[in-house]
Design a protein around this motif. Structure first.
Motif, PDB file in Angstrom:
ATOM      1  N   UNK A 174      10.216 -19.468  -9.069  1.00 57.23           N
ATOM      2  CA  UNK A 174       9.753 -20.786  -9.602  1.00 57.23           C
ATOM      3  C   UNK A 174       8.592 -21.368  -8.689  1.00 57.23           C
TER       4      UNK A 174
ATOM      5  N   UNK B  92      19.534 -24.050  -8.663  1.00 58.67           N
ATOM      6  CA  UNK B  92      18.602 -22.823  -8.547  1.00 58.67           C
ATOM      7  C   UNK B  92      18.781 -21.659  -7.857  1.00 58.67           C
TER       8      UNK B  92
ATOM      9  N   UNK C 161      12.180 -24.361 -16.917  1.00 55.71           N
ATOM     10  CA  UNK C 161      13.156 -24.292 -18.261  1.00 55.71           C
ATOM     11  C   UNK C 161      12.907 -23.145 -18.929  1.00 55.71           C
TER      12      UNK C 161
ATOM     13  N   UNK D  31      23.362 -28.808 -16.185  1.00 56.96           N
ATOM     14  CA  UNK D  31      22.341 -29.556 -14.992  1.00 56.96           C
ATOM     15  C   UNK D  31      22.704 -29.056 -13.727  1.00 56.96           C
TER      16      UNK D  31
ATOM     17  N   UNK E 111      15.956 -17.436  -8.864  1.00 58.46           N
ATOM     18  CA  UNK E 111      15.161 -18.646  -9.319  1.00 58.46           C
ATOM     19  C   UNK E 111      14.062 -19.119  -8.231  1.00 58.46           C
ATOM     20  N   UNK E 112      13.841 -18.407  -7.165  1.00 56.15           N
ATOM     21  CA  UNK E 112      12.843 -18.635  -6.109  1.00 56.15           C
ATOM     22  C   UNK E 112      11.564 -18.567  -6.662  1.00 56.15           C
TER      23      UNK E 112
ATOM     24  N   UNK F  23      22.931 -22.976 -19.722  1.00 53.56           N
ATOM     25  CA  UNK F  23      22.849 -23.309 -18.297  1.00 53.56           C
ATOM     26  C   UNK F  23      23.021 -24.965 -18.165  1.00 53.56           C
TER      27      UNK F  23
ATOM     28  N   UNK G   4      21.226 -26.095 -12.890  1.00 55.04           N
ATOM     29  CA  UNK G   4      19.633 -26.252 -12.944  1.00 55.04           C
ATOM     30  C   UNK G   4      19.358 -26.811 -11.396  1.00 55.04           C
TER      31      UNK G   4
END
Lengths: 247, 57
Positions: free
Chosen positions: A55, B9, A42, B3, A52-53, B1, B6
């Protein structure tokens, strides 16, 4: 110091001590995992190149660190067992192996899942990836050797020798990204000395370190659980084990 | 953002959630395997005691 060692290195005292320690360490693991996951999923921002990869790093890097750390624990315990014939050290080496193998497997799987979107391939025979795969085979070889020899003393000696020879692979994994021109990127958190100025932003570094500590404490929990079982097994003909089993 | 964003991704859902799922499975199996090992040792010890009760005297 020697008295302390003598007291806690006796399987019986260690068994009781580990029993007290396990629930506390398990609690610490849960708290650290919760904080690490929250920060990693988060709070940490997406990477400007990887999105986002990035993460995946919070799983992949701690797993890869653990794969090497557990191997050093295994080899170190194996060496202590070889030199001082300390039963507890022999059991530690045997108990660490399946846990280390699982972290190595996780590092390879998450590396593959990260490599596909970033490099366009699940796997490459690159120096870093190949040496990590060899690490997995070292763990599996150690476990197969332990399982193949019935006498625990001989199994421990053979396993420790294999583990010590395999230590050569650890610097190869670590330096592979510098020695060879690999697809894998070099380290972003390279050494304690550079921890003040790593090539990674604090918003990514914190969840990474917290997840790494969480994995380390988790390893301690599972290691102690396995050690307790091994102690019961190896001391099965003693009076104190019979007493513990009755209750 | 929100869900759904989220969970998406940024289009890397399969890879990111795949990694976290793999981690969850590996951690869980570690605990399960350690527990199983302890249970099997305890069973073995109990058999030992029923076979040879004098050993525990």
């Amino acid at each position: 110091m020697f008295d302390f060692l003598h007291k806690y290195a006796s399987p019986r005292n260690f068994y009781d001590f580990a029993g007290i320690l396990i629930p506390w360490l398990a609690g610490v693991t849960v708290v650290l995992l919760a904080i690490g996951l929250y920060q990693g999923l988060f709070l940490a921002p997406p990477d400007y190149q990887q999105g986002q990869s990035v993460r995946i790093m919070f799983i992949h890097v701690p797993a890869a660190w653990m794969s090497m750390f557990v191997y050093m624990v295994l080899a170190g315990a194996g060496a202590v067992g070889l030199i001082w014939h300390l039963k507890l050290a022999e059991m530690t080496a045997a108990a660490a192996a399946p846990i280390g193998a699982s972290f190595t497997f996780l590092a390879l799987v998450t590396g593959s899942l990260w490599g596909k979107p970033m490099w366009g391939t699940w796997w490459a025979w690159d120096a870093r990836l190949t040496s990590e795969l060899i690490l997995l085979f070292l763990y599996l070889g150690f476990m197969a050797l332990q399982a193949a020899i019935d006498d625990p003393k001989r199994a421990a000696r053979a396993g420790a020798l294999l583990a010590l020879i395999g230590v050569v692979n650890i610097p190869v994994i670590h330096f592979s990204v510098q020695w060879w021109n690999t697809l894998h990127q070099p380290a972003s958190v390279s050494s304690i000395a550079k921890i003040g100025a790593p090539a990674i932003h604090p918003s990514l570094l914190w969840p990474l370190l917290i997840m790494a500590i969480a994995f380390t404490v988790f390893f301690a929990v599972v290691l102690l659980m396995r050690l307790r079982a091994e102690i019961l097994h190896r001391e099965r003909y003693t009076h104190w084990v019979a007493e513990r089993i009755k209750s | 953002m929100n869900w759904s964003e989220f969970f998406a991704m940024g289009g890397y859902a399969l890879y990111v959630w795949g990694s976290y799922a793999a981690a969850a499975i590996v951690l869980l199996l570690n605990v399960v395997a350690a527990r199983r090992r302890e249970q099997s040792v305890r069973r073995e010890l109990q058999n030992l005691q029923t076979l040879n009760p004098s050993d525990s005297e």
